[in-house]
Motif scaffolding. Structure first.
Motif, mmCIF file in Angstrom:
data_model
loop_
_atom_site.group_PDB
_atom_site.id
_atom_site.type_symbol
_atom_site.label_atom_id
_atom_site.label_comp_id
_atom_site.label_asym_id
_atom_site.label_seq_id
_atom_site.Cartn_x
_atom_site.Cartn_y
_atom_site.Cartn_z
ATOM 1 N N GLN A 17 26.726 -27.647 5.139
ATOM 2 C CA GLN A 17 26.337 -28.728 5.997
ATOM 3 C C GLN A 17 24.969 -29.273 5.885
ATOM 4 O OE1 GLN A 17 28.037 -29.948 8.670
ATOM 5 N NE2 GLN A 17 29.673 -28.809 7.877
ATOM 6 N N GLU A 18 24.303 -28.673 4.947
ATOM 7 C CA GLU A 18 22.972 -29.071 4.543
ATOM 8 C C GLU A 18 23.118 -30.589 3.960
ATOM 9 O OE1 GLU A 18 24.720 -26.412 1.444
ATOM 10 O OE2 GLU A 18 24.109 -26.152 3.705
ATOM 11 N N ALA A 54 28.576 -37.301 1.512
ATOM 12 C CA ALA A 54 29.060 -38.729 2.043
ATOM 13 C C ALA A 54 28.997 -39.644 1.072
ATOM 14 C CB ALA A 54 27.982 -39.218 3.245
ATOM 15 N N TYR A 55 28.086 -39.844 0.215
ATOM 16 C CA TYR A 55 28.142 -40.667 -0.923
ATOM 17 C C TYR A 55 29.042 -40.363 -2.134
ATOM 18 C CZ TYR A 55 24.192 -38.667 -3.509
ATOM 19 O OH TYR A 55 23.337 -37.795 -4.346
ATOM 20 N N GLN A 56 29.397 -38.839 -2.543
ATOM 21 C CA GLN A 56 30.323 -38.462 -3.449
ATOM 22 C C GLN A 56 31.574 -38.805 -2.808
ATOM 23 O OE1 GLN A 56 29.702 -34.210 -3.986
ATOM 24 N NE2 GLN A 56 28.255 -34.633 -5.777
ATOM 25 N N ARG A 76 23.003 -40.668 8.643
ATOM 26 C CA ARG A 76 23.010 -38.956 8.301
ATOM 27 C C ARG A 76 23.690 -38.610 9.425
ATOM 28 N NH1 ARG A 76 18.403 -40.752 10.757
ATOM 29 N NH2 ARG A 76 17.379 -39.776 12.155
ATOM 30 N N GLU A 77 23.826 -37.474 9.472
ATOM 31 C CA GLU A 77 24.903 -36.554 10.485
ATOM 32 C C GLU A 77 23.437 -36.200 11.657
ATOM 33 O OE1 GLU A 77 26.845 -35.961 12.692
ATOM 34 O OE2 GLU A 77 28.135 -34.494 11.725
ATOM 35 N N ARG A 78 23.949 -36.312 12.894
ATOM 36 C CA ARG A 78 23.160 -35.880 13.896
ATOM 37 C C ARG A 78 23.001 -34.517 13.961
ATOM 38 N NH1 ARG A 78 25.813 -35.026 19.730
ATOM 39 N NH2 ARG A 78 23.767 -34.599 20.784
ATOM 40 N N VAL A 79 21.597 -34.132 14.155
ATOM 41 C CA VAL A 79 21.274 -32.616 14.548
ATOM 42 C C VAL A 79 21.425 -32.479 16.132
ATOM 43 C CG1 VAL A 79 19.294 -31.043 14.577
ATOM 44 C CG2 VAL A 79 19.567 -32.974 12.739
ATOM 45 N N LEU A 139 28.561 -38.184 14.182
ATOM 46 C CA LEU A 139 27.884 -39.636 14.344
ATOM 47 C C LEU A 139 29.155 -40.827 14.444
ATOM 48 C CD1 LEU A 139 25.545 -41.533 14.601
ATOM 49 C CD2 LEU A 139 25.544 -41.717 12.108
ATOM 50 N N MET A 140 30.055 -40.291 13.633
ATOM 51 C CA MET A 140 31.208 -41.419 13.435
ATOM 52 C C MET A 140 32.003 -41.274 14.796
ATOM 53 S SD MET A 140 34.690 -41.088 11.098
ATOM 54 C CE MET A 140 36.192 -41.865 11.273
#
Length: 183
Positions: A17-18, A54-56, A76-79, A139-140
């Motif tokens: 997740q990092e 994501a970009y990979q 970016r993902e939500r914390v 986020l999606m």
């Protein structure tokens, strides 16, 4: 405004997740399947979270099409929280019911949604018609909720890695449709 089309893409399977977690071997295979899937679509632009996974996930398609991936930190993902939450799913559910609920060190659903919607609004003003947006599951789902209030925790639970929703925005309507079928 003529119709704008964008595809919300959740990243492929990752090793963690990092932010720097890369795709797994299965995720690499999935990224190539995404490229095959989108080979039938006229894609003009790709905007992605800067997180490696994501970009990979969209790099094989970008390479095939010769399109530069634009990285946007707002995707970016939500914390949810910086605290360890053994029952984090219960807390996540609550944040879909109360968009302003903000856990320790985290970001409320409303704040995350607003930063994601800011990206979408800029895409709507851009001269391209079809854009792929690559992001993360939470986020999606919040972006989808922005367009259809009934979307929430249950839809988040059904997401797969990867996943794709097609969003078409016209003058007086928004159409949201899940188009990825996990094989």
């Amino acid at each position: 405004m003529s119709n704008k089309i964008f595809y919300l893409v959740r990243h492929c399977q990752a090793s963690g997740q990092e932010p720097e977690a890369p795709l797994t071997q299965e995720g690499i295979i999935q990224a190539n399947l995404l490229a095959d899937f989108f080979s039938r679509v006229h894609v003009e632009r790709i905007v992605s979270s800067p997180f490696v996974r994501a970009y990979q996930s969209i790099t094989p398609l970008a390479d095939r099409l010769g399109i530069t991936i634009e990285l946007d930190d707002r995707l970016r993902e939500r914390v949810l929280s910086t605290a360890v939450l053994p029952d984090w799913r219960d807390h996540l559910l609550k944040t879909f019911d109360d968009l302003d609920l903000c856990l320790v060190g985290g970001e409320s659903s409303r704040a995350a949604m607003q930063r994601g919607v800011a990206v979408v609004n800029e895409i709507l003003l851009h001269n391209t018609k079809t854009t792929i947006i690559v992001t993360h599951g939470n986020l999606m789902t919040l972006l989808l909720k922005h367009f259809h209030q009934q979307i929430g925790f249950a839809e988040w639970q059904r997401l797969t890695n990867p996943d794709i929703y097609n969003v078409v925005i016209g003058n007086d309507y928004v159409e949201v449709k899940r188009i990825w079928q996990k094989s």
